[in-house]
Design an enzyme around this catalytic site. Structure first.
Site: not given
Length: 271
Positions: A225, A259
């Protein structure tokens, strides 16, 4: 349904005392990192099989991109992208725990009926008020994630007086609402990158131990991210090392589930 409920309850309980990897399977044309790579049945099934072989315990299938600025497709398009792939993975990858990443209650219900074990809702129930009723009625595990706004507008100057306390207050309120609807198999996710600046994300990562007070498994979704690319000043394709470093911190601070896009490399963190 009873056997499924018993099995998933056991898994959720075990997660409180263990760590595991959730592999990301985006079946979208426009996800921020791997959009378009796995949006066919054959490629998705092969990738799911590889992630299981690499050590993933959960496969999280998402048919809607939730990158900042994204606009959701129609419900019909989401189900079209998801339905065949979900059913084939259920049949072809025995023993894998399947999560479906959706904020729509109608998709959640269809997905569970098609073989999904869990729903991962990036909106925490804020984008579809029927979601809590569906997961309560179907007796399935539910990932409750914090978000501020929607994917379309969440990164437009997000503001908090105290991001850690506001996220904790959100969980306190939503857990109460979910328990009233009979939802007891809960995982919480602070929502790194969902309506947060880099500084907000770093504060949440540092204060992750405070979320242990809810006595629920914690999911950390940090993989590649912008909090990684900005902090380490790298492009997404070079963000693996930064992801691993932040995931080490997340595990040390109490995360139970990572995740991730890169299963094999992250599995090494929990051995």
């Amino acid at each position: 349904m009873d056997n499924t409920y018993t099995q998933s309850s056991k898994i959720i309980h075990e997660l409180l005392h263990s760590k595991c990897i959730m592999g990301i399977l985006n079946v979208t044309p426009d996800s921020f990192y791997d959009g378009g790579k796995f949006n066919s049945v054959d490629r998705s099934v092969a990738h799911a099989m590889q992630m299981k072989e690499d050590g993933a315990k959960i496969i999280d299938i998402g048919a809607v991109s939730t990158r900042p600025g994204s606009v959701a497709p129609s419900e019909e398009e989401e189900w079209k992208r998801l339905s065949d792939i979900l059913r084939e993975i259920r049949n072809a990858v025995p023993g894998i725990f399947i999560s479906v990443d959706t904020w729509r209650s109608s998709i959640a219900e269809k997905a569970v009926n098609a073989g999904a074990d869990m729903i991962n809702d990036i909106s925490g129930g804020t984008m579809d008020p029927k979601m809590y009723d569906v997961v309560g009625r179907m007796k399935i595990p539910y990932v409750l994630m914090h978000i501020k706004g929607t994917p379309e507008n969440m990164q437009v100057d997000p503001q908090y007086d105290d991001v850690v306390n506001e996220v904790k207050s959100f969980f306190l309120e939503k857990i109460f609402e979910l328990e009233k609807r009979g939802v007891t198999q809960l995982i919480i996710d602070p929502g790194f990158g969902f309506g947060k600046t880099l500084e907000h994300n770093l504060q949440l990562l540092e204060h992750l131990p405070e979320l242990k007070e809810f006595h629920l498994p914690i999911l950390a979704g940090i993989s590649r991210k912008s909090m990684v690319t900005k902090f380490y000043n790298v492009k997404r394709e070079h963000a693996l090392e930064g992801t691993l470093e932040m995931n080490r911190k997340a595990l040390a601070n109490g995360a139970n589930i990572l995740r991730v896009h890169d299963v094999k490399e992250n599995v090494a963190l929990i051995w």
